[in-house]
Design a protein around this motif. Structure first.
Motif, PDB file in Angstrom:
ATOM      1  N   ARG A 416     -10.470 -45.255  28.499  1.00 58.32           N
ATOM      2  CA  ARG A 416     -10.668 -44.751  29.828  1.00 58.32           C
ATOM      3  C   ARG A 416     -10.253 -43.059  29.863  1.00 58.32           C
ATOM      4  O   ARG A 416     -10.950 -42.626  30.533  1.00 58.32           O
ATOM      5  CB  ARG A 416      -9.796 -45.686  30.847  1.00 58.32           C
ATOM      6  N   LYS A 417      -9.318 -42.898  29.175  1.00 57.20           N
ATOM      7  CA  LYS A 417      -9.031 -41.234  29.312  1.00 57.20           C
ATOM      8  C   LYS A 417     -10.263 -40.464  28.816  1.00 57.20           C
ATOM      9  O   LYS A 417     -10.238 -39.298  29.190  1.00 57.20           O
ATOM     10  CB  LYS A 417      -7.808 -40.910  28.606  1.00 57.20           C
ATOM     11  N   SER A 418     -10.877 -41.058  27.814  1.00 56.76           N
ATOM     12  CA  SER A 418     -12.073 -40.264  27.098  1.00 56.76           C
ATOM     13  C   SER A 418     -13.296 -40.182  28.056  1.00 56.76           C
ATOM     14  O   SER A 418     -14.076 -39.377  27.644  1.00 56.76           O
ATOM     15  CB  SER A 418     -12.232 -40.803  25.969  1.00 56.76           C
ATOM     16  N   GLN A 419     -13.482 -41.022  28.923  1.00 59.28           N
ATOM     17  CA  GLN A 419     -14.585 -41.039  29.855  1.00 59.28           C
ATOM     18  C   GLN A 419     -14.519 -39.657  30.572  1.00 59.28           C
ATOM     19  O   GLN A 419     -13.812 -39.146  30.942  1.00 59.28           O
ATOM     20  CB  GLN A 419     -14.442 -42.194  30.744  1.00 59.28           C
ATOM     21  N   ASP A 420     -15.846 -39.301  30.404  1.00 58.18           N
ATOM     22  CA  ASP A 420     -16.335 -38.072  31.311  1.00 58.18           C
ATOM     23  C   ASP A 420     -16.507 -38.085  32.744  1.00 58.18           C
ATOM     24  O   ASP A 420     -16.683 -39.048  33.012  1.00 58.18           O
ATOM     25  CB  ASP A 420     -17.280 -37.232  30.420  1.00 58.18           C
ATOM     26  N   ASP A 421     -16.830 -36.945  33.252  1.00 62.98           N
ATOM     27  CA  ASP A 421     -17.091 -36.696  34.515  1.00 62.98           C
ATOM     28  C   ASP A 421     -18.314 -37.586  35.162  1.00 62.98           C
ATOM     29  O   ASP A 421     -18.433 -38.130  36.241  1.00 62.98           O
ATOM     30  CB  ASP A 421     -17.242 -35.491  35.164  1.00 62.98           C
ATOM     31  N   PRO A 430      -9.493 -42.148  19.747  1.00 71.65           N
ATOM     32  CA  PRO A 430      -9.386 -40.730  20.276  1.00 71.65           C
ATOM     33  C   PRO A 430     -10.495 -39.860  19.649  1.00 71.65           C
ATOM     34  O   PRO A 430     -10.910 -39.863  18.673  1.00 71.65           O
ATOM     35  CB  PRO A 430      -8.000 -40.274  20.006  1.00 71.65           C
ATOM     36  N   THR A 431     -10.872 -38.789  20.438  1.00 70.02           N
ATOM     37  CA  THR A 431     -11.628 -37.593  20.015  1.00 70.02           C
ATOM     38  C   THR A 431     -11.295 -36.374  20.811  1.00 70.02           C
ATOM     39  O   THR A 431     -10.370 -36.253  21.696  1.00 70.02           O
ATOM     40  CB  THR A 431     -13.120 -38.017  20.592  1.00 70.02           C
ATOM     41  N   ALA A 432     -11.446 -35.358  19.955  1.00 67.96           N
ATOM     42  CA  ALA A 432     -11.331 -33.873  20.335  1.00 67.96           C
ATOM     43  C   ALA A 432     -12.643 -33.395  21.561  1.00 67.96           C
ATOM     44  O   ALA A 432     -12.378 -32.261  21.661  1.00 67.96           O
ATOM     45  CB  ALA A 432     -10.906 -32.964  19.457  1.00 67.96           C
ATOM     46  N   GLY A 433     -13.521 -34.276  21.584  1.00 65.88           N
ATOM     47  CA  GLY A 433     -14.526 -33.730  22.386  1.00 65.88           C
ATOM     48  C   GLY A 433     -15.953 -34.350  21.798  1.00 65.88           C
ATOM     49  O   GLY A 433     -17.051 -34.323  22.286  1.00 65.88           O
ATOM     50  N   TRP A 434     -15.946 -34.757  20.361  1.00 68.36           N
ATOM     51  CA  TRP A 434     -17.065 -35.131  19.564  1.00 68.36           C
ATOM     52  C   TRP A 434     -17.456 -36.459  20.035  1.00 68.36           C
ATOM     53  O   TRP A 434     -16.461 -37.384  20.381  1.00 68.36           O
ATOM     54  CB  TRP A 434     -16.642 -35.049  18.083  1.00 68.36           C
ATOM     55  N   GLY A 435     -18.676 -36.798  20.005  1.00 69.04           N
ATOM     56  CA  GLY A 435     -19.220 -38.124  20.021  1.00 69.04           C
ATOM     57  C   GLY A 435     -19.741 -38.309  21.352  1.00 69.04           C
ATOM     58  O   GLY A 435     -20.079 -39.492  21.635  1.00 69.04           O
ATOM     59  N   PHE A 436     -20.221 -37.405  22.301  1.00 71.55           N
ATOM     60  CA  PHE A 436     -20.983 -37.627  23.535  1.00 71.55           C
ATOM     61  C   PHE A 436     -22.554 -37.397  23.064  1.00 71.55           C
ATOM     62  O   PHE A 436     -23.438 -37.831  23.840  1.00 71.55           O
ATOM     63  CB  PHE A 436     -20.664 -36.615  24.829  1.00 71.55           C
ATOM     64  N   GLU A 437     -22.651 -36.383  22.208  1.00 74.77           N
ATOM     65  CA  GLU A 437     -24.080 -35.820  22.090  1.00 74.77           C
ATOM     66  C   GLU A 437     -24.947 -36.622  20.936  1.00 74.77           C
ATOM     67  O   GLU A 437     -26.031 -36.807  20.994  1.00 74.77           O
ATOM     68  CB  GLU A 437     -23.955 -34.233  21.272  1.00 74.77           C
ATOM     69  N   TRP A 438     -23.914 -37.484  19.922  1.00 79.25           N
ATOM     70  CA  TRP A 438     -24.395 -38.401  19.121  1.00 79.25           C
ATOM     71  C   TRP A 438     -23.302 -39.304  18.913  1.00 79.25           C
ATOM     72  O   TRP A 438     -22.209 -39.024  18.781  1.00 79.25           O
ATOM     73  CB  TRP A 438     -24.913 -37.569  17.831  1.00 79.25           C
ATOM     74  N   GLY A 439     -23.770 -40.573  18.390  1.00 80.57           N
ATOM     75  CA  GLY A 439     -22.684 -41.686  18.024  1.00 80.57           C
ATOM     76  C   GLY A 439     -22.454 -42.423  19.187  1.00 80.57           C
ATOM     77  O   GLY A 439     -21.586 -43.295  18.703  1.00 80.57           O
ATOM     78  N   TYR A 478     -23.135 -44.630  35.741  1.00 78.94           N
ATOM     79  CA  TYR A 478     -23.732 -43.771  34.883  1.00 78.94           C
ATOM     80  C   TYR A 478     -25.030 -44.316  34.031  1.00 78.94           C
ATOM     81  O   TYR A 478     -25.828 -43.681  33.987  1.00 78.94           O
ATOM     82  CB  TYR A 478     -22.738 -43.320  33.523  1.00 78.94           C
ATOM     83  N   LEU A 479     -25.054 -45.473  33.700  1.00 79.78           N
ATOM     84  CA  LEU A 479     -26.009 -46.322  33.021  1.00 79.78           C
ATOM     85  C   LEU A 479     -27.148 -46.009  34.082  1.00 79.78           C
ATOM     86  O   LEU A 479     -28.321 -45.986  33.872  1.00 79.78           O
ATOM     87  CB  LEU A 479     -25.878 -47.845  32.563  1.00 79.78           C
ATOM     88  N   SER A 480     -26.950 -46.153  35.187  1.00 79.45           N
ATOM     89  CA  SER A 480     -28.069 -46.155  36.477  1.00 79.45           C
ATOM     90  C   SER A 480     -28.714 -44.950  36.537  1.00 79.45           C
ATOM     91  O   SER A 480     -29.747 -44.989  37.055  1.00 79.45           O
ATOM     92  CB  SER A 480     -27.446 -46.685  37.932  1.00 79.45           C
ATOM     93  N   THR A 481     -28.143 -43.765  35.936  1.00 76.24           N
ATOM     94  CA  THR A 481     -28.820 -42.668  35.938  1.00 76.24           C
ATOM     95  C   THR A 481     -29.469 -42.194  34.569  1.00 76.24           C
ATOM     96  O   THR A 481     -30.231 -41.291  34.720  1.00 76.24           O
ATOM     97  CB  THR A 481     -27.531 -41.475  36.184  1.00 76.24           C
ATOM     98  N   ARG A 482     -29.583 -43.285  33.796  1.00 77.61           N
ATOM     99  CA  ARG A 482     -30.225 -42.913  32.557  1.00 77.61           C
ATOM    100  C   ARG A 482     -31.222 -43.662  32.060  1.00 77.61           C
ATOM    101  O   ARG A 482     -31.892 -43.521  31.059  1.00 77.61           O
ATOM    102  CB  ARG A 482     -29.175 -43.223  31.582  1.00 77.61           C
ATOM    103  N   VAL A 483     -31.779 -44.465  33.205  1.00 73.29           N
ATOM    104  CA  VAL A 483     -33.009 -45.184  33.165  1.00 73.29           C
ATOM    105  C   VAL A 483     -34.481 -44.160  33.125  1.00 73.29           C
ATOM    106  O   VAL A 483     -34.307 -43.418  33.947  1.00 73.29           O
ATOM    107  CB  VAL A 483     -33.215 -46.258  34.218  1.00 73.29           C
ATOM    108  N   ASP A 484     -35.418 -44.503  32.377  1.00 72.92           N
ATOM    109  CA  ASP A 484     -36.343 -43.535  32.439  1.00 72.92           C
ATOM    110  C   ASP A 484     -37.234 -44.135  33.364  1.00 72.92           C
ATOM    111  O   ASP A 484     -37.221 -45.115  34.189  1.00 72.92           O
ATOM    112  CB  ASP A 484     -37.114 -43.586  31.029  1.00 72.92           C
TER     113      ASP A 484
END
Length: 767
Positions: A416-421, A430-439, A478-484
């Motif tokens: 939950r803490k890792s969830q972005d805006d 845990p992550t230091a910020g990696w994993g939003f662009e790939w993975g 967030y998913l609702s904003t990612r539909v094509d």
């Protein structure tokens, strides 16, 4: 007692691959002028700490405290020290390891860029009282610090210890620390302060080698270009030495016992596979420099028998390659495997008349245990990362086999803490910020919904639903904003690692289907929590995704776009077909399977869905054949071809030396065994965790099967075997468990019925 964020360190420099800095010792002496009646301490050591009071080790478990991103969460441990202090002089003493605070071996995932990265640091609050008096203090510059004999440590790389630098009595009250330096005050990470409710890491058992022999490291890793390639003396990784085989691929450390010469350097490289007559480190050394992955180094003091085991690392391995010893020192007693993992225990199990199936079950549980270190990791050696996709795929089989609910629930705080805006979730936590662009992507992010849902289903934990409801709603939004433009989703990783890299199924199929599953479970969670508007939102998005999927990805013949085992099975599993379409859609899945020679041709999403679909339509025998046939491709081929005792990362006919041999994300077949072959189906209607449906499939290839599962009310056991043309089934049910027995495929009890209220007893069944 309050948390303290007054952190101290031995130095502001931190260890790197090219500049080793020793782990620090810290100590504080204090005098008590009363008889202490009560005492307590809250402490955190970032990354890891070991704690002694007056020379006695009191650390809660190993690798304390809980591993986290300290800018998200800082974990403290509470110690009741009542009865352990004395009137007069006392000392609290610590050793600090790098852990996540300085994750040297994690550069591939950008941990070297972490805002929190620093030398290890300590914070604590100590209080004691008695005879009407009080004494309290926090960590400050009055603490004394000194270098320990640990001259390098890293969670992934290992630990190096020079016994010549040992300091006799350093953690005792009367030790003279006047020559030691004072600690330095340092900044605190920004994370929320928390006492965790997790299962600690423990030393569980010990293994002696089943054999040892002269050997070598046969394959030297080819590290990534941005990492230093040759930072160590060649003798640390190129010499011939001895290979110790412990017979089991699990997790822990190596204990060394040796009589050596002063300055003698023993290098122990821990790996999980053999190749070309030697220890193959290639599959786990991809991400660190040569000679730095899972290595323990000990430099002898030269004063009689020396016994050592590291404090601040753990490894995933079966074999240990040792250099620096002579032939006389190569004995059975030289090395002992100290097995470590979370302090969790079996809650379920399965056994049957097919020993290969039993070996698969054992391998699944072994891989689960090896990857439950505070949070569910992907593998216990090269990465040790909390991949969300792996946790999503294994959540159900974790909970059917092990009492890991505390481990899973605590990890959700970090998720939950890792969830972005936006509401997105990274691929590793845990992550230091990696994993939003790939993975990441829906099949990975589903862990946020799947784990609370399964904790509620299997353990009746409703509180975990409330804890995660807001984060789940943010993710669904967030998913609702990612539909094509077609109303489909294709934003992440899909049917990862298909068998021998067969044609992958289209991403828009798997992402849209998994998103439907997320929304469906989310809507149910919100309804249970009384969150009507959120439930309506999630259900509406599910229905829209399903409509778009049916319009664009299912043809008139009910073939899913991609025409793939995974696409057809997943569409059935996630409910994309109407009831009157399912038989025809399933017939096409059968056709795809038969065209592949009754072999699986799927990746992780297909493997998670297809066998359940086959069982739903009465094809348990075919599913078991695909899972456990001895020849490739099957999960059992890992055992028959490579003598595996854990689950591999990939299903391939070529030696899988570039991949992990200890992953759990293909292990859902274990839950399938318990639910379908033993027939124990917990909480089938997801309304009562103490409701059990008993419905075994008496597959023709088995003469007997038995399984058990522990519901909140107690242990449920089922065993069946063929006797004299009938099946005899024994059922044991504790008080408080309700449900029914419902036979499959036309089987009848001796009274001619196919169902019965659930109760303990022996049942005779005609197939």
């Amino acid at each position: 007692m309050k948390y303290s964020t007054d952190f101290i360190s031995a130095t502001k420099k931190f260890c790197t691959f090219t500049d080793f800095l020793p782990a620090p010792y810290l100590r504080k002496t204090f005098d008590i002028d009363f008889v202490p009646e009560r005492a307590e301490m809250l402490v955190t050591g970032l990354g890891f700490y070991e704690f002694w009071l007056n020379g006695a080790r009191l650390t809660k478990g190993c690798l304390a405290p809980y591993i986290s991103n300290p800018d998200d969460l800082i974990y403290y441990d509470r110690y009741d020290l009542s009865g352990k202090l004395k009137k007069g002089r006392n000392v609290i003493a610590f050793a600090l390891g790098n852990g996540m605070q300085n994750p040297i071996g994690g550069e591939v995932w950008d941990f070297q860029l972490a805002r929190w990265r620093s030398a290890p640091k300590l914070a604590l609050c100590f209080e004691c009282g008695g005879e009407g008096k009080e004494l309290s203090f926090e960590a400050d510059e009055s603490f004394k610090v000194h270098a320990s004999p640990i001259y390098f440590d890293d969670l992934r790389c290992g630990e190096r210890y020079d016994a010549r630098n040992e300091i006799e009595g350093w953690n005792l009250p009367d030790f003279d620390d006047s020559g030691w330096d004072n600690a330095v005050s340092v900044g605190a990470p920004s994370g929320e302060l928390r006492e965790g409710n997790h299962s600690p890491i423990k030393k569980i058992r010990e293994l002696k080698p089943v054999r040892f022999y002269k050997g070598h490291i046969s394959v030297v890793a080819h590290p990534r270009e941005n990492l230093p390639k040759h930072i160590l003396p060649e003798e640390e990784y190129c010499n011939d030495g001895y290979i110790y085989d412990f017979g089991e691929n699990i997790t822990g450390i190596v204990r060394l016992k040796i009589k050596g010469k002063k300055g003698q350097k023993i290098v122990m490289s821990c790996g999980e596979s053999l190749f070309d007559g030697g220890l193959d480190m290639c599959n786990i050394c991809e991400f660190q420099p040569i000679g730095m992955t899972q290595v323990q180094v000990y430099i002898c003091k030269g004063e009689g028998e020396e016994i050592w085991e590291p404090m601040f690392c753990y490894h995933g391995f079966q074999y240990c390659f040792v250099t620096g010893i002579d032939d006389e020192q190569a004995t059975e007693d030289l090395l002992t495997y100290v097995v470590m993992h979370a302090d969790i225990h079996p809650t379920g199990g399965f056994d049957c008349s097919d020993e290969l199936v039993n070996k698969l079950q054992d391998a699944a549980v072994r891989s689960d245990l090896a990857n439950l270190f505070y949070f569910p990791t992907d593998c216990p050696h090269r990465e040790k990362n909390g991949w969300t996709g792996d946790a999503h795929l294994s959540a159900e089989q974790f909970l059917m086999n092990l009492d890991c609910e505390r481990t899973l629930r605590e990890w959700l705080f970090s998720v939950r803490k890792s969830q972005d805006d936006r509401g997105a979730i990274p691929g590793i936590v845990p992550t230091a910020g990696w994993g939003f662009e790939w993975g990441n992507g829906p099949a990975w992010d589903a862990a946020l919904t799947e784990i609370p849902y399964r904790l509620w289903q299997y353990r009746g934990d409703k509180e975990v639903l409330f804890e995660n409801a807001t984060a789940i709603f943010r993710y669904v939004s967030y998913l609702s904003t990612r539909v094509d433009e077609k109303g489909l989703i294709h934003i992440g990783l899909g049917d990862w690692l298909p068998v021998d890299n067969v044609k992958p199924c289209p991403l828009e199929v798997t992402d849209t289907l998994v998103s439907m599953g997320i929304c469906s479970k989310a809507a149910e969670i919100f309804r249970v929590c009384g969150m009507k508007l959120r439930a309506e939102f999630a259900q509406k998005l599910h229905d829209e995704l399903r409509g778009s999927f049916r319009e664009h990805l299912i043809d008139d013949n009910l073939v899913v776009y991609g025409n793939h085992q995974t696409t057809q099975a997943a569409a059935l599993y996630y409910g994309a077909f109407n009831d009157d379409e399912k038989e025809k859609a399933f017939a096409h899945l059968l056709e795809l399977i038969h065209n592949a020679g009754d072999n699986m041709a799927v990746g992780i999403i297909g493997a998670r869905t297809m066998f359940h679909v086959l069982a739903e339509f009465g094809y348990e025998e075919l599913a078991l054949h695909m899972i456990a046939k001895p020849d490739y491709p099957s999960f059992a081929s890992w055992i028959t071809e490579y003598n595996a005792n854990t689950l591999f990362e990939i299903i391939t006919h070529n030696p899988p030396n570039g991949f992990s041999h200890n992953h759990h994300f293909f292990g859902d077949f274990s839950a399938w065994f318990i639910k379908n072959l033993a027939g124990i189906i917990p909480n089938p209607n997801v309304t009562n965790p103490n409701e059990i449906l008993i419905s075994p499939a008496f597959v023709g290839s088995l003469n007997s099967a038995e399984g058990h599962y522990t519901a909140p009310a107690g242990k449920v056991s089922v065993g069946w075997k063929r006797e004299n043309g009938s099946v005899v089934m024994n059922v044991t049910v504790p008080d408080g468990v309700t449900g029914k027995i419902s036979l499959r495929h036309g089987a009848k009890f001796d009274n001619g019925t196919s169902s019965s209220p659930l109760r303990s007893g022996t049942y005779v069944i005609k197939e």
